[in-house]
Structures are given as C-alpha cells and as structure tokens.
Design an enzyme around this catalytic site. Structure first.
Site, mmCIF file in Angstrom:
data_model
loop_
_atom_site.group_PDB
_atom_site.id
_atom_site.type_symbol
_atom_site.label_atom_id
_atom_site.label_comp_id
_atom_site.label_asym_id
_atom_site.label_seq_id
_atom_site.Cartn_x
_atom_site.Cartn_y
_atom_site.Cartn_z
ATOM 1 N N GLY A 348 72.303 26.222 38.326
ATOM 2 C CA GLY A 348 72.996 24.966 37.473
ATOM 3 C C GLY A 348 72.382 24.945 36.149
ATOM 4 O O GLY A 348 72.982 24.641 35.282
ATOM 5 N N MET A 350 67.935 25.628 34.153
ATOM 6 C CA MET A 350 66.621 26.005 34.263
ATOM 7 C C MET A 350 65.796 25.388 33.445
ATOM 8 O O MET A 350 66.194 25.367 32.100
ATOM 9 C CB MET A 350 66.711 27.518 33.835
ATOM 10 C CG MET A 350 65.240 28.235 33.767
ATOM 11 S SD MET A 350 64.561 28.195 35.565
ATOM 12 C CE MET A 350 62.822 28.068 35.157
ATOM 13 N N GLU A 385 65.913 18.640 35.324
ATOM 14 C CA GLU A 385 65.172 19.381 34.634
ATOM 15 C C GLU A 385 64.001 18.844 33.633
ATOM 16 O O GLU A 385 63.012 19.348 33.427
ATOM 17 C CB GLU A 385 66.175 20.193 33.595
ATOM 18 C CG GLU A 385 67.505 20.979 34.294
ATOM 19 C CD GLU A 385 66.818 21.847 35.421
ATOM 20 O OE1 GLU A 385 65.733 22.224 35.270
ATOM 21 O OE2 GLU A 385 67.868 22.027 36.683
ATOM 22 N N HIS A 388 61.131 18.347 35.712
ATOM 23 C CA HIS A 388 60.026 19.457 35.703
ATOM 24 C C HIS A 388 59.184 19.737 34.542
ATOM 25 O O HIS A 388 58.329 20.522 34.585
ATOM 26 C CB HIS A 388 61.169 20.826 35.787
ATOM 27 C CG HIS A 388 61.637 21.171 37.339
ATOM 28 N ND1 HIS A 388 60.733 21.475 38.363
ATOM 29 C CD2 HIS A 388 62.631 21.460 37.528
ATOM 30 C CE1 HIS A 388 61.577 21.549 39.506
ATOM 31 N NE2 HIS A 388 62.636 21.895 39.041
ATOM 32 N N GLU A 407 60.561 22.185 43.737
ATOM 33 C CA GLU A 407 61.989 21.696 43.765
ATOM 34 C C GLU A 407 62.304 20.605 44.357
ATOM 35 O O GLU A 407 63.321 19.757 44.157
ATOM 36 C CB GLU A 407 62.678 23.083 44.206
ATOM 37 C CG GLU A 407 62.920 24.080 43.369
ATOM 38 C CD GLU A 407 63.333 23.930 41.871
ATOM 39 O OE1 GLU A 407 63.931 22.880 41.620
ATOM 40 O OE2 GLU A 407 63.076 24.813 40.972
HETATM 41 ZN ZN ZN Z 1 64.388 22.767 39.786
#
Ligand code: ZN
Ligand code: NAG
Ligand code: NAG
Ligand code: NAG
EC number: 3.4.11.-
Length: 968
Positions: A348, A350, A385, A388, A407
């Site tokens: 989806g 990165m 994202e 992250h 995740e």
């Molecule tokens: Zn992720």
C-alpha cells in the site's frame, strides 16, 4: 510497510457487495502477502558477473561456511556509504534490458579480527577491479589493507564474498569499493521500473522498494536493520527529470561519457537502516508547503497534480506530522518529508525515511471520483507511514522477528493520526471492524501463529516476508490498543516517549518497550495485577485468543482458547497453556462497572451474578482482544434489550454481539438460530457498525445458500430488515439528492443501497438503474463517488450488453485509478454468462486487464453466483497456461484458488477439487499449494456446516417471514 491489504480494508463497499465474508478477508489478505513473498523468491537472473576463484563446491554434507548462513557475522560494522546510481530509463535495444549502473564505497569498522568480508548483494553484476576481483579494499590511517585472495557471489544467501590473505584489524577502518550493473526490471522490488502512459506516450519511472531485503538488489550493503549507517547518495539522470532520495537534493548539470545529464547530490542521511532507503527518478510534478521549517511535498504524475489530486494529502500531512511530534514528544528529525504516488507499487505504501512511496490509490484524492472510504484510506495510510518515521525509522527493531511490534504499532496509532486529521469521523471506532474482528477470523484457526517469532526461525528472505501478515498488522494493533487502554493513554505514551528517547538512531526489541512501559507504570503507581511483561507475554508468545464466558447465574467467569472449527487440533504447545491474562471492562444494565481481571481458567466475580431484568455486557467497546459468551439467560436479556432499547448497548458492542454470536455459532458454542436472532433488531438499527458486522457475517450465509431453497426465505427476511434503513436514507438525503453529513452515515448509506438492491427491493433497483441510464445518456455521471461501486454493480447486474460495454469503455478511459477499480469490480456483476466468459478471457490479456489486477478480477467474477462455475471452469481449464505465463511475479495463486472455490459446499464440488489437485500435480500450484489443501478442508467444513444447519436456518427464515408482525 504500509498495508497492501488496505485495498480490501477500505471500509465496506467492495466487501459488502461482493460478498466477502471472513474467508474472503483471509484471501484478500493473502494477496498482499503472497505478492510480498513473490518479491523474495530465489534468484531467477544469473548474477554471476565474473566469478573468480570460487571455493571448491562440496556436494555432500551441507557446508557450514559463514557465507552459507543467512545472517551476517558481527565482525564488520558499516559507518557510511557513498553510493552513485545511474538508472537508464530507455531500453537497450541490443539486450532488451533496462539497467542501472553504480559505484559504491562503504566505510566500515572492524569489530572483530577477520579475514573474510561478507556484504549482501543480489542480482548485481560487478565490473572487475584490481587483480580481477569484484571489489577493492583500502584502509584508513596508514596501515596497509590485506589483499583480496578470492571474491565471488554467493547466490543463495545473497552475498558478495571476499576472502583476504591477511586479517582486518580490530577498531581499524576500511573502504570497500565496487562498480556494478543491475537490471531495472518491472519486478516491484529493489531498484525497479514502473511504466505508465501520458498523452499517448509511454513513460518510465525508476523507483525502489527495499523492505525487507532488497536494498542489496540496488547496491552491495550490510542489509540488516541493525546495521545502521549514514548514506551519501548521488543519482545521475536525464535532463528534465527529477531525482529524489531520503535527503534534500542539490542538482548539477554535468557531462558524463558524452551524455549531457544531471547529477543530483543528496544531503547525507541520518544514521539509518538500509531497508528505509529510497531512490526515485521521474518527470513527476509536485506541490509543497512548509510547516515549522519542515518542507512537505507531494509528488505524482503531472496531470494528477494539475488536477489537484495531491491537495488532500498535502493538507493533511502537516497536521498529522505535528500530532505525532506531540504524541511521541520528539520533533521530526529531517528537514523534509516527501510523499510520492507511483503507478506500480506492490504494498500500500512504504515508510522510507523522508521519501514515503504510495500506490496512487493510497495517496491521490479527487473530489469527483473518490469515495469517503477512499478518503479514509488515504488519511489512515498517511498516518500509518508518518507514525513509522519515529516508531520504526528513528528507533528500529533489532531483527525482523519483532516485525509485529513495528507494524502493529503503526496500525494502531494510524487511527489516532487519522482522527487528528478528521476529528468528525469517529475513525478510531473502526479499528474494531477493520482489525480486531478481521484478524479474529485468522487467529481462530489452529494453523495460526504467535505474534512473536524466535530470531533463529526468521533467517531467509522468504521467512521474513511471511511475517507481513494479518497477525503482525491487525493482531499487533489490537493487543497494543488493549495495552494502551488498561494502562491508560497517559501511562502508555509516557513509556513510549522514554523508549524512543533512549533508543533514538539505534535498535531495540519488544522487551525494551515493555521495560519502559513498566517504568511508567511504577512511576505513576498504575494498578495492574502483574507486570506489563507478564500480562503481554500471554498475548504475544502464544497464538489465538480466548472466548470468555460470563455466567450471570453463578458469577463464574471462565476462558477457553477460541477455535473456529472445534474439531481442529492444536498441535503447538503453549507455555501458558492457552490461558491469557484478560482485562475485563464490563457494564451491568447500562452502568459501567469497575474493570476486573481474569488471570486463570476461571474466577468467580459476585457482582457479575445478576437476576431479574438485569444484564451484563463484557468487553466494552471491544478494547479487549477476546470474544464473549454468556449463559442463555443473559443472552435472552441482551436480545431483549436489543429489541426494546438497543441504544442502551454501546454501538461498538452492538456490532460485537452480532459478530461474537455468529462466530460462536460457527464454533458450535451457541446455536446458529441464536446468532440469527441478533439480527432481528436491525430493522430499527441506523448505525453503521452493527450493520456492517451483520452484513459481513451474513455473507457466509449467502455463499452457502444462494444456490439453494434457503435463498428465497433468506432474501425475504433481509429485505424486510433493510427496508427501513433504505427509507431512512431516502428521507435523510431528501430523496437521494444530498450526501449524508456523517462519515459513518455515508458508509451505512452504501450498506442500505447494497443490501436493499441485493435482496431485490424494487425501489432500490429502479433507483440504481435510473442513475446509470442517466449517465449513459448524458455522459455526465450523476452518481456520488460513495455510491459508485454499488450502483455500477447493481445496474450492470440488471442490465445487458449495452450497460456492460458502456462501463467497459469508461474503464478503459478512466484517468484515475480509483475510478477504474470501481468499474473493474462492477463489470463482474453482470448476470450474462457470455459477458462473464468474455471478461474472464480479458483477464489473461494484459492489454485489457493489467497483470496486477488479473487475480482479483477473476475472484470478483467467482463471487457472482452466476460467474462462480464459469470462473472455476476457466481456471481449471487454463491452469497450466496461467501457471506458466503468470508464474512468480505478482500473480497470486493462493488468492485465485481460494477465491474461485469459496462457495464450494457440495460433494460434487469436493470431488472436482480433488480431481483438479490430482490432474495438475505435475504442473504444480506454486504459491497456491497451501490454498488447494485449504480449499479442500474448507469445502469439507462447509459440507458439514450445511448438513448441520440448513434445515434450522430454513425453518427460522420461513417462520420469521410467516409472522411479519413481530413481537416488537
Ligand atoms: Zn507499516
Ligand atoms: C546496449 O548493450 C550493449 C551490450 O551490453 C552495449 O554494448 C551497448 O553499448 C548498449 N547500448 C546503449 C545504447 O547503451
Ligand atoms: C564520502 O563522501 C564524503 C563527502 O564527499 C567524504 O567526506 C567521505 O570521505 C567519503 N567516504 C568514502 C568512504 O568515500
Ligand atoms: C548480468 O550478467 C548476466 C550473465 O552474464 C547477464 O545475463 C545479465 O543480463 C547481466 N545483467 C545486467 C543487468 O547486465
């Protein structure tokens, strides 16, 4: 990595109409995983670019040389890399290849004396350097570097191996130089190419996807997450193109080997992991703004930017970034945040540090084409994202076995970030449908696995890829949400902040997070019955989850491992004996009570003993990762509340009661009739979540019964149930002229129309046909984007060739992927076998249907009751062709096999399936091997389920229809 499976997670729509129940969910998830996996298949291309003096190969016992191990030795530690890459966006007509060339120098420190250098390298060809070796070595600080004795490429373990004739000395620094060439293939991994058409011209983009183990496909590197280093990146590219990477760029025009090209030098990165690198060359455009000194840019194809499709993402990125800075109490460490939408992208999105890559549908929003679910997907993926950037990028897990924490964490806080961007949506509630209920379906199987894996079990790239599954993402998110809830958000963020502060620019493991949360617990005197670690280990180290049974007549609360198939055998032992430490939030007759804990198999809680009209409801708002069952008396009282005053039960729990009941019935813990009775009150329900939960569960009934005599009475019942909802929306929208204000209302409007049309409500069918006809006649589409999938589907189902051809031409001409996807789905809804057969043929013609969409299109067709047998015959007849033509790559065989056999529930179908397995044993099933066996197992289970339930279900639907005047 972002969730590729957001495609199907995008709330509602497709799932509702297509009839994707729990099983379809698993299948949808597996598409992405198998795509992920496909990236890591063993080498196909020869990589041997001038092998010199390979060590003698021993064919007997498996060798135990360091280069045969998948993990790097600890002897060398990279400090920084200087890498220059030159991707060629034009095909070499002699070789037929698109390539890139590169040079790299890595400076590393020797931590332990050694005469061996192992550095990851995959599918790269090296230009020979001094003495015919694949690399050359120099040393810093006066001493002389040992010379290279032999060098070769170890393909299986993906290393460039250098044996030296002397030792590298501890604490000394060395430079390793290489020149290499790689293929810029269209394989969606490493440095790869993406192609698209613009104004009739084919354009090429060079881009990357490194996670988890493909940085080594772009340049030789120590490709493990703990081998953090600083990267000085330079890209050479054609004039007029834009080069992007993690750092800020600075371009020069230069002339190299007679080519006028541009050289873009990037600021050195922070100390970071290789899997977070990104390099992109394109002629995309961008829009930008600045927030507190951080440059934010959105890049996409020029027409998409010109049409304003990047505006939504640009407007939301700043606030979400600010939210996470506050949440983590840590400022964004980079000067810029780029986000780019790519025409070909496997996952989806990165989270490359500073340069996040997306599928177009995950970043680009268009008022006239995008639905609210498309919009929600964009807001949540951006939040995922950006989350992250700290959790994952700033602090990185030591090894991939802890992937679930990375995740799972991002999948939990994406809801918090999206809530910040769209506070009106109540998006945080949706985690219950999209993650908790969804992963329950997978985690209730005896073949599930624990969140945490042992480091030694995760070695090969394929093993790493396998971890990108629903358990890591959705179960991870669910248990972290539970943890944050019982600690309170304040204590949770306190521990999180000190964890990030301690490990910034370094690596950690999940036990480090537990320690920091424990410190926060101790500092605040938070009352929990055991340490954070003891509680969480029961959720992290064993698979599955409990069903908690509340017996309100005795006050006994007990737990048991919940298995969807009670006959399945759990062969993996658990140190916790499949018992969990369960936080129990509950209410007694409309009043929230003090939370309790269930630590053993059972406990007596006197307050849960109720009598009279009192009722107990456990797992308020489904913050706990478990299902709940009650004694019959309490079930009856809860059903009574639903029928008389359903709002006394929180809306999330109304969704829970339906989902738990249907699944408890599947597991034979309660009767199917009791489950069906939880849907009786729906004619008074207006909220999205309970409806969505019911529709999802009833899909299984459709699959099992839409070819049998149960179908008619079931349709009558459901039509009767949904009609009030349909009427409600008709008046709420002033006869379908307006869009409901609420986000959830917009979703439920889709449910109302889908189910009303599906159950044959004439008024609904007329409505959708009329809209579609108007579109065909005026060429102006009057259908709101929220409703397009369902309206297209219903109109095409009701229509014939004319409607189909019109939709097909719209599909071919769609300028935005979001619209094309809706049409591609709807084209599978026709009831004309010849159109379905022709559409099936199109799926294997890349000029008609892009390769990446072939599987899902065949599965859409199989989901249509008329297309089911056509799709099965099609797949059976072409198996060997499909297998050889589409083998490897992104074609998901497991999705395909599961998808076309989903409805199988007869002896005859079981025989066909077994025959299919036998006939194609020679050809093989590739990534669908497990799916063939799963399909056989599922068909057997379905046959059994129908035998046990069909009569009851039929009787119940009939009886209900005969007594329209229900008690309420
Ligand atoms: Zn992720
Ligand atoms: C194409 O590849 C061949 C063989 O590697 C090489 O000799 C030639 O220079 C290449 N052509 C161009 C235009 O780069
Ligand atoms: C990499 O480039 C930087 C900046 O030009 C330079 O200071 C450094 O010495 C180079 N390192 C290596 C290993 O070549
Ligand atoms: C690498 O070398 C192999 C074997 O010589 C060759 O087939 C392949 O095309 C080369 N790849 C590139 C990108 O040049």
């Amino acid at each position: 990595m972002g969730k590729g499976f957001f495609i199907s997670k995008a709330v509602g729509i497709a799932a509702i109409i297509v009839g994707a129940g729990a099983l379809a969910t698993i299948i949808a998830l597996s598409v992405v995983y198998s795509q992920e996996k496909a990236k890591n298949n063993d080498n196909v291309l020869p990589t041997d670019g001038g092998t010199t003096s390979k060590p003698p190969v021993t064919t007997t016992a498996p060798s135990n040389e360091p280069w045969d191990k998948y993990r790097l030795p600890k002897s060398l530690v990279p400090d920084h890399y200087n890498v220059t890459l030159w991707p060629r966006l034009k095909q070499n007509l002699t070789t037929g290849l698109f390539i890139f060339t590169g040079q790299s120098t890595v400076e590393f420190v020797c931590a332990e004396e050694t005469d061996l250098i192992l550095i990851h390298s995959n599918k790269l060809n090296y230009t020979k350097r001094e003495n015919n070796h694949l690399a050359s070595l120099t040393s810093l600080g006066g001493v002389k570097a040992p010379s290279i004795k032999s060098s070769w490429l170890q393909q299986v373990t993906q290393y460039l191996v250098l044996q030296l004739d002397g030792k590298l000395m501890k604490d000394h620094r060395y430079h390793l130089h290489t020149d290499f060439t790689g293929e810029l293939a269209d394989d969606l991994g490493g440095f790869y190419r993406s192609e698209y058409m613009e104004d009739g011209v084919k354009k090429v983009v060079a881009t990357t996807q490194m996670q988890p183990t493909d940085a080594r496909k772009a340049f030789p590197c120590f490709d493990e997450p703990a081998m953090k280093a600083i990267f000085h990146i330079t890209l050479i590219h054609d004039l007029g193109t834009v080069a992007l990477s993690n750092g800020e760029e600075k371009g020069y025009n230069v002339n190299i080997e007679g080519h006028d090209v541009q050289k873009t030098v990037f600021q050195p990165t922070e100390k970071m992991s290789t899997y977070l690198l990104a390099f992109i060359v394109s002629d995309f455009s961008f829009i930008n703004n600045t927030i507190d000194g951080v440059l934010i840019r959105i890049f996409a194809r020029t027409p998409a930017i010109a049409a304003g499709q990047g505006d939504y993402a640009l407007n939301k990125t700043g606030p979400i970034l600010k939210f996470f800075e506050k949440y983590y109490n840590s400022s964004y460490p980079l000067p810029k945040s780029d986000q780019i939408a790519l025409p070909d992208f496997n996952a989806g999105a990165m989270e490359n540090w500073g340069l996040i890559t997306y599928r177009e549908t995950a970043l680009l929003y268009d008022e006239t084409f995008s639905s609210n679910s498309n919009k929600q997907r964009i807001a949540t993926i951006i939040a995922h994202e950006l989350a992250h950037m700290w959790f994952g990028n700033l602090v990185t897990l030591r090894w991939w076995n802890d992937l679930w924490l990375n995740e799972g964490f991002a999948s939990y806080v994406e809801y918090l970030g999206a809530h910040e961007a769209e506070p009106e949506w109540n998006v945080k509630d949706l985690i219950v449908l999209s993650d908790v209920h969804r992963v329950f379906a997978v985690d209730a199987l005896a073949s599930s696995h624990p969140l945490s894996s042992k480091e030694e079990d995760i070695q090969k790239p394929a093993q790493i890829s396998e971890l990108f599954d629903a358990i890591s993402y959705s179960k991870g998110a669910s248990v972290l949400r539970m943890l944050s809830d019982f600690l309170t958000e304040k204590v949770f963020t306190m521990g999180l902040r000190t964890y990030l502060a301690e490990f910034a620019f370094g690596n950690a493991g999940y036990t480090d997070l537990w320690s920091h949360l424990q410190m926060a617990v101790d500092a605040t005197g938070t009352d929990i019955p055991e340490t954070v670690s003891n509680i969480m280990n029961t959720w992290v180290l064993q698979m599955g989850f409990p069903v908690v049974t509340v017996n309100t007549s005795t006050g006994i609360i007990s737990q048991k491992h919940f298995l969807l198939d009670p006959d399945s055998e759990v062969t993996t032992p658990s140190i916790y004996n499949y018992e969990w430490i369960v936080p129990i939030k509950w209410m007694k007759t409309e009043t929230i009570q003090h939370p309790k804990w269930l630590k053993n198999e059972s406990v007596t809680i006197d307050e849960m003993k109720v009598s009279g009209s009192d009722w107990v409801l456990a797992n308020i708002n489904v913050v706990g990762y478990y299902r709940v069952n009650y004694d019959q008396g309490n079930w009856e009282r809860l059903l009574g509340v639903l029928s008389t005053n359903h709002v006394a039960i929180p809306v999330i729990n109304r969704a829970q009661l339906v989902d738990d009941a249907f699944n408890l019935a599947r597991a034979k813990i309660i009767s199917t009739v009791l489950a069906l009775r939880t849907t009786k009150y729906l004619n008074k329900e207006r909220e999205y979540m309970p409806w969505e939960s019911a529709v999802g569960n009833l899909d299984f009934f459709y699959l099992m019964f839409d070819r049998s005599e149960v179908y008619g009475p079931m349709q009558d019942y459901l039509r009767n149930q949904v009609t009030p909802l349909f009427t409600h929306y008709k008046s709420l929208t002033d006869n379908w002229k307006n869009v409901p204000v609420g986000h959830m209302d917009q979703y439920n409007q889709v449910n109302a129309i889908s189910l009303a049309c599906r159950t044959g409500l004439r008024e609904c069918q007329n409505l959708t046909n009329q809209w579609f006809n108007q579109w065909m006649e005026t060429k102006l589409n009057p259908i709101h984007p929220n409703l397009r999938s369902t309206v297209y589907c219903n109109a095409i189902a009701a229509g014939g060739a004319k409607e189909w051809e019109f939709a097909w031409s719209q599909f071919k001409n769609a300028s935005i992927a979001i619209e094309a996807d809706k049409l591609r789905y709807a084209l599978a809804c026709t009831k004309q076998p010849w159109l379905l057969n022709r559409y099936l043929e199109y799926t294997l013609d890349p000029n008609m249907i892009r390769k990446q969409d072939a599987t899902s299109t065949i599965v859409y067709i199989a989901n249509n009751v008329i297309g089911q047998s056509l799709a099965w015959d099609f797949v059976r007849a072409r198996w060997s062709y499909i297998f050889t033509q589409y083998g490897g790559g992104s074609f998901s065989f497991s999705n395909l096999v599961n998808g076309v056999t989903e409805r199988f529930s007869t002896e005859y179908e079981l025989q066909q399936l077994k025959q299919f397995k036998e006939d194609n044993a020679e050809v093989g099933f590739g990534s669908g091997t497990l799916a063939v066996d799963q399909s056989i197992e599922r068909t057997i289970a379905n046959i059994k389920w129908i035998a046990e339930n069909k009569q009851n279900v039929l009787d119940w639907f009939k009886c209900i229809s005969n007594s329209w005047d229900w008690e309420y």
